[in-house]
Design a protein around this motif. Structure first.
Motif, PDB file in Angstrom:
ATOM      1  N   SER A  63      12.649  -0.269  -3.615  1.00 21.17           N
ATOM      2  CA  SER A  63      13.461   0.736  -4.327  1.00 21.17           C
ATOM      3  C   SER A  63      13.180   2.149  -3.839  1.00 21.17           C
ATOM      4  N   GLU A  64      11.956   2.381  -3.322  1.00 14.28           N
ATOM      5  CA  GLU A  64      11.668   3.724  -2.812  1.00 14.28           C
ATOM      6  C   GLU A  64      12.442   3.988  -1.517  1.00 14.28           C
ATOM      7  N   ASN A  65      12.780   2.928  -0.772  1.00 17.30           N
ATOM      8  CA  ASN A  65      13.630   3.084   0.409  1.00 17.30           C
ATOM      9  C   ASN A  65      15.103   3.132   0.009  1.00 17.30           C
ATOM     10  N   GLY A  95       7.195  -7.698  -9.459  1.00 12.90           N
ATOM     11  CA  GLY A  95       6.450  -6.495  -9.100  1.00 12.90           C
ATOM     12  C   GLY A  95       6.774  -5.368 -10.057  1.00 12.90           C
ATOM     13  N   GLY A  96       5.807  -4.511 -10.321  1.00 10.66           N
ATOM     14  CA  GLY A  96       5.976  -3.370 -11.230  1.00 10.66           C
ATOM     15  C   GLY A  96       4.805  -3.335 -12.191  1.00 10.66           C
ATOM     16  N   SER A  97       3.894  -2.382 -11.958  1.00 12.81           N
ATOM     17  CA  SER A  97       2.732  -2.185 -12.841  1.00 12.81           C
ATOM     18  C   SER A  97       1.924  -3.460 -13.086  1.00 12.81           C
ATOM     19  N   VAL A  98       1.793  -4.288 -12.053  1.00 15.12           N
ATOM     20  CA  VAL A  98       0.938  -5.470 -12.191  1.00 15.12           C
ATOM     21  C   VAL A  98      -0.517  -5.024 -12.064  1.00 15.12           C
ATOM     22  N   ASP A  99      -1.311  -5.357 -13.059  1.00 16.92           N
ATOM     23  CA  ASP A  99      -2.753  -5.113 -12.978  1.00 16.92           C
ATOM     24  C   ASP A  99      -3.468  -6.260 -13.693  1.00 16.92           C
ATOM     25  N   TRP A 103      12.169   0.755 -13.572  1.00 18.88           N
ATOM     26  CA  TRP A 103      11.549   1.415 -14.725  1.00 18.88           C
ATOM     27  C   TRP A 103      10.103   0.963 -14.922  1.00 18.88           C
ATOM     28  N   SER A 104       9.725  -0.061 -14.209  1.00 21.18           N
ATOM     29  CA  SER A 104       8.365  -0.565 -14.358  1.00 21.18           C
ATOM     30  C   SER A 104       7.424  -0.082 -13.255  1.00 21.18           C
ATOM     31  N   ILE A 105       8.003   0.185 -12.074  1.00 17.89           N
ATOM     32  CA  ILE A 105       7.161   0.565 -10.932  1.00 17.89           C
ATOM     33  C   ILE A 105       6.370   1.843 -11.231  1.00 17.89           C
ATOM     34  N   GLY A 106       5.067   1.719 -11.163  1.00 15.44           N
ATOM     35  CA  GLY A 106       4.188   2.879 -11.348  1.00 15.44           C
ATOM     36  C   GLY A 106       4.173   3.468 -12.756  1.00 15.44           C
ATOM     37  N   PHE A 149       3.216 -12.269  -7.192  1.00 15.04           N
ATOM     38  CA  PHE A 149       3.312 -10.858  -7.574  1.00 15.04           C
ATOM     39  C   PHE A 149       3.335  -9.946  -6.351  1.00 15.04           C
ATOM     40  N   LEU A 150       4.085  -8.856  -6.478  1.00 13.18           N
ATOM     41  CA  LEU A 150       4.028  -7.774  -5.498  1.00 13.18           C
ATOM     42  C   LEU A 150       3.342  -6.599  -6.204  1.00 13.18           C
ATOM     43  N   ILE A 151       2.222  -6.206  -5.648  1.00 14.47           N
ATOM     44  CA  ILE A 151       1.327  -5.290  -6.360  1.00 14.47           C
ATOM     45  C   ILE A 151       1.214  -3.972  -5.596  1.00 14.47           C
ATOM     46  N   GLY A 152       1.547  -2.872  -6.248  1.00 14.46           N
ATOM     47  CA  GLY A 152       1.472  -1.557  -5.598  1.00 14.46           C
ATOM     48  C   GLY A 152       0.124  -0.907  -5.845  1.00 14.46           C
ATOM     49  N   GLY A 153       0.081  -0.013  -6.818  1.00  9.70           N
ATOM     50  CA  GLY A 153      -1.121   0.780  -7.114  1.00  9.70           C
ATOM     51  C   GLY A 153      -2.410  -0.026  -7.130  1.00  9.70           C
ATOM     52  N   ALA A 154      -2.402  -1.174  -7.796  1.00  7.63           N
ATOM     53  CA  ALA A 154      -3.646  -1.947  -7.954  1.00  7.63           C
ATOM     54  C   ALA A 154      -4.079  -2.656  -6.670  1.00  7.63           C
ATOM     55  N   TYR A 178      11.300  -9.426  -7.544  1.00  3.01           N
ATOM     56  CA  TYR A 178      12.034  -8.723  -8.599  1.00  3.01           C
ATOM     57  C   TYR A 178      11.157  -7.580  -9.104  1.00  3.01           C
ATOM     58  N   GLU A 179      11.612  -6.350  -8.844  1.00  5.39           N
ATOM     59  CA  GLU A 179      10.833  -5.162  -9.227  1.00  5.39           C
ATOM     60  C   GLU A 179      11.713  -4.187  -9.997  1.00  5.39           C
ATOM     61  N   PRO A 180      11.724  -4.270 -11.332  1.00  7.30           N
ATOM     62  CA  PRO A 180      12.532  -3.311 -12.082  1.00  7.30           C
ATOM     63  C   PRO A 180      12.017  -1.887 -11.854  1.00  7.30           C
ATOM     64  N   TRP A 200       0.808  -1.226   0.000  1.00  5.09           N
ATOM     65  CA  TRP A 200       0.000   0.000   0.000  1.00  5.09           C
ATOM     66  C   TRP A 200       0.840   1.274   0.000  1.00  5.09           C
ATOM     67  N   LYS A 201       2.130   1.163   0.276  1.00  4.39           N
ATOM     68  CA  LYS A 201       2.991   2.361   0.351  1.00  4.39           C
ATOM     69  C   LYS A 201       2.351   3.387   1.307  1.00  4.39           C
ATOM     70  N   MET A 202       2.362   4.684   0.962  1.00  3.92           N
ATOM     71  CA  MET A 202       1.790   5.687   1.871  1.00  3.92           C
ATOM     72  C   MET A 202       0.312   5.888   1.519  1.00  3.92           C
TER      73      MET A 202
HETATM   74  P1  PGA Z   1       3.200  -0.650  -8.769  1.00  3.74           P
HETATM   75  O1  PGA Z   1       4.225  -0.750  -7.537  1.00  3.74           O
HETATM   76  O2  PGA Z   1       2.432  -1.952  -8.830  1.00  3.74           O
HETATM   77  O3  PGA Z   1       2.341   0.510  -8.456  1.00  3.74           O
HETATM   78  O4  PGA Z   1       4.025  -0.467 -10.024  1.00  3.74           O
HETATM   79  C1  PGA Z   1       4.854  -1.934  -7.190  1.00  3.74           C
HETATM   80  C2  PGA Z   1       5.762  -1.718  -6.006  1.00  3.74           C
HETATM   81  O5  PGA Z   1       6.400  -0.643  -5.933  1.00  3.74           O
HETATM   82  O6  PGA Z   1       5.868  -2.574  -5.108  1.00  3.74           O
END
Ligand code: PGA
Length: 250
Positions: free
Chosen positions: A98-100, A209-213, A169-172, A229-234, A165-167, A8-10
């Motif tokens: 990667s944000e940390n 992980g990275g833009s998984v929807d 360039w793919s995150i968000g 999968f590690l899922i952020g936004g979705a 594995y979260e490239p 969920w991040k912030m």
């Molecule tokens: P994202 O983020 O699914 O929004 O690209 C993934 C993550 O940063 O863990």
């Protein structure tokens, strides 16, 4: 066993527990898939205690998004130790997102976090990944190897670690690797760790992980060695998160 982990991040306030109740209700209904996958949600620190209590007897697990690298308690303003997280009834923590890393966490520090988290009986979801320039310069695998070798120091650790594995360039960004590209990376990481730690490939767990929807997940269905999968936004919407699982097993 596959993993669908929401980061969920912030994001989130106390009433956001409604999202988890909906995901949990889906999971209970989804009889066919029950044995095939596990759901873990990582809300911010502020919601850990409440979510941990609410979902204690459900199948959804709660994870922290990070932890401090030393001590039980101490003069470390604003930080939370693995000991304190574990005492909330939590069993997982993300480490090395990667944000940390972008705010200064290096592989050595991440290694210290891993070992303290494991000592406190938290399982670790370790995030690794290359950035756009490293990818362009064909450095992806050497970056990943460095991140792994400098932060995982023993075979006994690796057994308790799920790698994500979260490239970067793919995150968000809405961009994802091709199926072949991702498959090659996952297999290479498994081969590398298998050789280094003499752990069977089937016991090494690697997520993407990275833009998984619900759309992008379709590309990756056929990758046998991908463990989830590690899922952020979705993951912030119960519908989007559930649709990913539905599409994956459709
Ligand atoms: P994202 O983020 O699914 O929004 O690209 C993934 C993550 O940063 O863990």
């Amino acid at each position: 066993m596959r993993y669908f982990i929401g980061n969920w991040k912030m994001f989130g306030i106390p009433s956001s527990h409604k999202i988890l109740y909906k995901i949990n209700a889906f999971f209970k209904r989804d009889k066919n898939n029950k044995k095939k996958y596990k759901i873990i949600i990582a809300p911010p620190f502020t919601l850990l205690h409440d979510f941990s209590k609410r979902f204690k007897s459900s199948k959804i697990s709660i994870s922290s998004q990070n932890c401090y690298h030393k001590d039980f308690y101490g003069a470390h303003t604003g930080n939370i130790s693995p000991f304190m997280i574990k005492k909330l009834g939590i069993n997982y923590t993300l480490i090395g997102h990667s944000e940390n890393r972008a705010s200064g966490e290096n592989n050595k520090l991440i290694g210290e976090k891993i070992s303290l988290a494991l000592k406190n009986k938290l399982s670790v979801i370790l995030c690794i990944g290359e950035n756009k320039i490293e990818k362009r310069n064909k450095k992806t695998f050497s970056v990943l190897k460095k991140q792994l070798s400098q932060s995982i120091t023993s075979k006994k650790y690796l057994k308790k670690i799920i790698i994500a594995y979260e490239p970067l360039w793919s995150i968000g960004s809405g961009r994802v690797p091709s199926k072949n590209e991702l498959e090659k990376i996952i297999v290479n990481i498994k081969k590398y760790l298998n050789k280094k730690f003499r752990l069977k490939r089937k016991n090494i767990r690697i997520l993407y992980g990275g833009s998984v929807d619900k759309q992008s997940v379709l590309n990756f269905k056929a990758i046998n060695e991908l463990d989830g999968f590690l899922i952020g936004g979705a993951s912030k919407s119960s519908k989007n998160f559930i649709d990913i699982i539905k599409n994956f097993y459709k």
